[in-house]
Design an enzyme around this catalytic site. Structure first.
Site, short mmCIF file in Angstrom:
data_model
loop_
_atom_site.label_atom_id
_atom_site.label_comp_id
_atom_site.label_asym_id
_atom_site.label_seq_id
_atom_site.Cartn_x
_atom_site.Cartn_y
_atom_site.Cartn_z
N TRP A 1 0.83 -1.21 0.00
CA TRP A 1 0.00 0.00 0.00
C TRP A 1 0.86 1.25 0.00
O TRP A 1 0.50 2.26 -0.64
CB TRP A 1 -0.96 -0.02 1.19
CG TRP A 1 -1.92 -1.16 1.09
CD1 TRP A 1 -1.97 -2.28 1.87
CD2 TRP A 1 -2.97 -1.33 0.12
NE1 TRP A 1 -2.98 -3.12 1.45
CE2 TRP A 1 -3.61 -2.56 0.38
CE3 TRP A 1 -3.43 -0.54 -0.94
CZ2 TRP A 1 -4.68 -3.03 -0.38
CZ3 TRP A 1 -4.50 -0.99 -1.70
CH2 TRP A 1 -5.11 -2.23 -1.42
N ASP B 1 -0.69 7.18 6.36
CA ASP B 1 -1.81 6.29 6.12
C ASP B 1 -1.85 5.35 7.32
O ASP B 1 -0.99 4.49 7.48
CB ASP B 1 -1.59 5.52 4.82
CG ASP B 1 -2.67 4.47 4.56
OD1 ASP B 1 -3.58 4.30 5.39
OD2 ASP B 1 -2.58 3.80 3.50
N LYS C 1 -11.17 -1.42 9.31
CA LYS C 1 -10.30 -2.31 10.08
C LYS C 1 -10.49 -2.09 11.58
O LYS C 1 -10.90 -3.00 12.29
CB LYS C 1 -8.84 -2.11 9.65
CG LYS C 1 -8.65 -2.40 8.15
CD LYS C 1 -7.24 -2.15 7.69
CE LYS C 1 -7.11 -2.24 6.17
NZ LYS C 1 -7.39 -3.58 5.65
#
Length: 364
Positions: free
Chosen positions: A102, A175, A199
């Site tokens: 990511w 992030d 999450k």
């Protein structure tokens, strides 16, 4: 009621009490005679939820009025573009620390909008390009006068996580999709934090962006309206219809986190869960192999390998027969991954560790 032991990487487990409270309000939210799915985002009943979510998140992170909380759609992946569009002015350079899939995607996306420096990349050529750790401080080659430094705090696929964060001179952007509210952090060390909700924060569909006011005031103009942080902030995330139901659930999750002792309480709980699984791995080091350096191990995503792919498939199959789901590793790397986010119960982790012990004795 039979509940699966959900170790999925996202969407992930939500606290049972939150789900039960939501079910009780499903047909009659706040006495409106309507589901929260049906009420107007401009009405006072939803507005109270919206502001409650913003207030609770700032309180959990110890932030004041010099930070703004945006709640938007599009997932964290949309922020890969929104961050450089807002913060990377012509003639400037942005620094990116790449520690997993990511982080690499964020780096590549930013290159579409300006000059980007790869300040660190921990891909291990000797391990086929796998990401096994986060960078050491001396490996981070920051650009003097950089517009910002971007990192990914926890790498869900690789199973690595920053135990301590870099301290660059430039504004720090993170992030934190997979560990925000999962452990104590100094949120004020960051100029901008963004995170997909699915999450630790709530269900899929909402993304939070937390931005320092002085950085908000320096954002570029002339970019797409729905990616422009000042426009979204001025409208308090109500420039268009927000992801109302996801925000409603986030507010309930934030309240639940507060009841568990806040971020400090969640950090202790999550560390204990991680210690249980890593303990099982390390006790059977000849059978289980954790591909992440110990000082970079994630407390959110515990990844490990078995001696063969056939055994890994059997592990997943037999675990599923015992109601343990979501354990198959990401398709890009294989192996096993147990995601133990906030909503994952400690008893589930104990059950998984017991299963791991039994499986190792049977097949080791």
């Amino acid at each position: 009621m039979k509940r699966a032991l959900n170790f999925g990487p996202g969407p992930s487990a939500l606290p049972l009490s939150v789900l039960q409270e939501t079910a009780a309000e499903w047909l009659d939210f706040a006495g409106t005679g309507m589901s929260v799915l049906e009420v107007s985002h401009r009405g006072p009943d939803y507005d109270a939820v919206h502001r409650d979510a913003q207030t609770r998140l700032k309180r959990l992170l110890g932030l004041g009025d010099d930070y703004t909380v945006l709640m938007v759609g599009g997932g964290a992946s949309t922020q890969f573009a929104a961050v450089p569009l807002n913060l990377l002015h012509p003639g400037q350079t942005a620094d990116y620390l790449v520690t997993g899939s990511w982080a690499k995607k964020a780096y590549k996306e930013a290159q579409l909008f300006g000059t980007v420096n790869l300040a660190a990349d921990t891909a291990d050529a000797s391990a086929g390009g796998a990401y096994c750790r986060v960078p050491r401080p001396e490996e981070c080659l920051f650009t003097p006068g950089a517009a910002y430094v971007h990192l990914t705090s926890n790498n869900t696929i690789a199973g690595s996580q920053y135990a301590a964060f870099p301290q660059p001179a430039a504004p720090l952007v993170a992030d934190m999709s997979s560990d925000l509210l999962g452990r104590p952090i100094d949120a004020r060390a960051f100029a901008l934090i963004y995170a997909g909700a699915q999450k630790n924060l709530g269900p899929a569909g909402a993304t939070v962006v937390i931005i320092r006011q002085e950085l908000l005031e320096r954002c570029r103009s002339g970019i797409p309206t729905m990616l422009h942080y000042p426009t979204l902030a001025k409208a308090e995330s109500l420039h268009n219809t927000p992801p109302c139901f996801a925000i409603y659930l986030m507010a309930k999750v934030f309240k639940w986190v507060e009841a568990q002792g806040g971020v400090e309480g969640m950090g202790r709980r999550n560390q204990q869960k991680a210690d249980v699984l890593y303990g099982a791995i390390d006790r059977h080091a000849g059978f289980y192999r954790a591909p992440v350096d110990k000082d970079s191990r994630s407390t959110m995503n515990v990844v490990f390998r078995l001696p063969s792919e056939a055994l890994e498939q059997r592990f997943v199959s037999e675990a599923k027969a015992q109601a343990m789901v979501g354990l198959k590793g990401h398709r890009s790397v294989g192996g096993i991954r147990a995601s133990i986010y906030n909503g994952v119960e400690p008893a589930w982790v104990e059950a998984l560790a017991s299963f791991m012990e039994q499986f190792a004795r049977q097949h080791g």
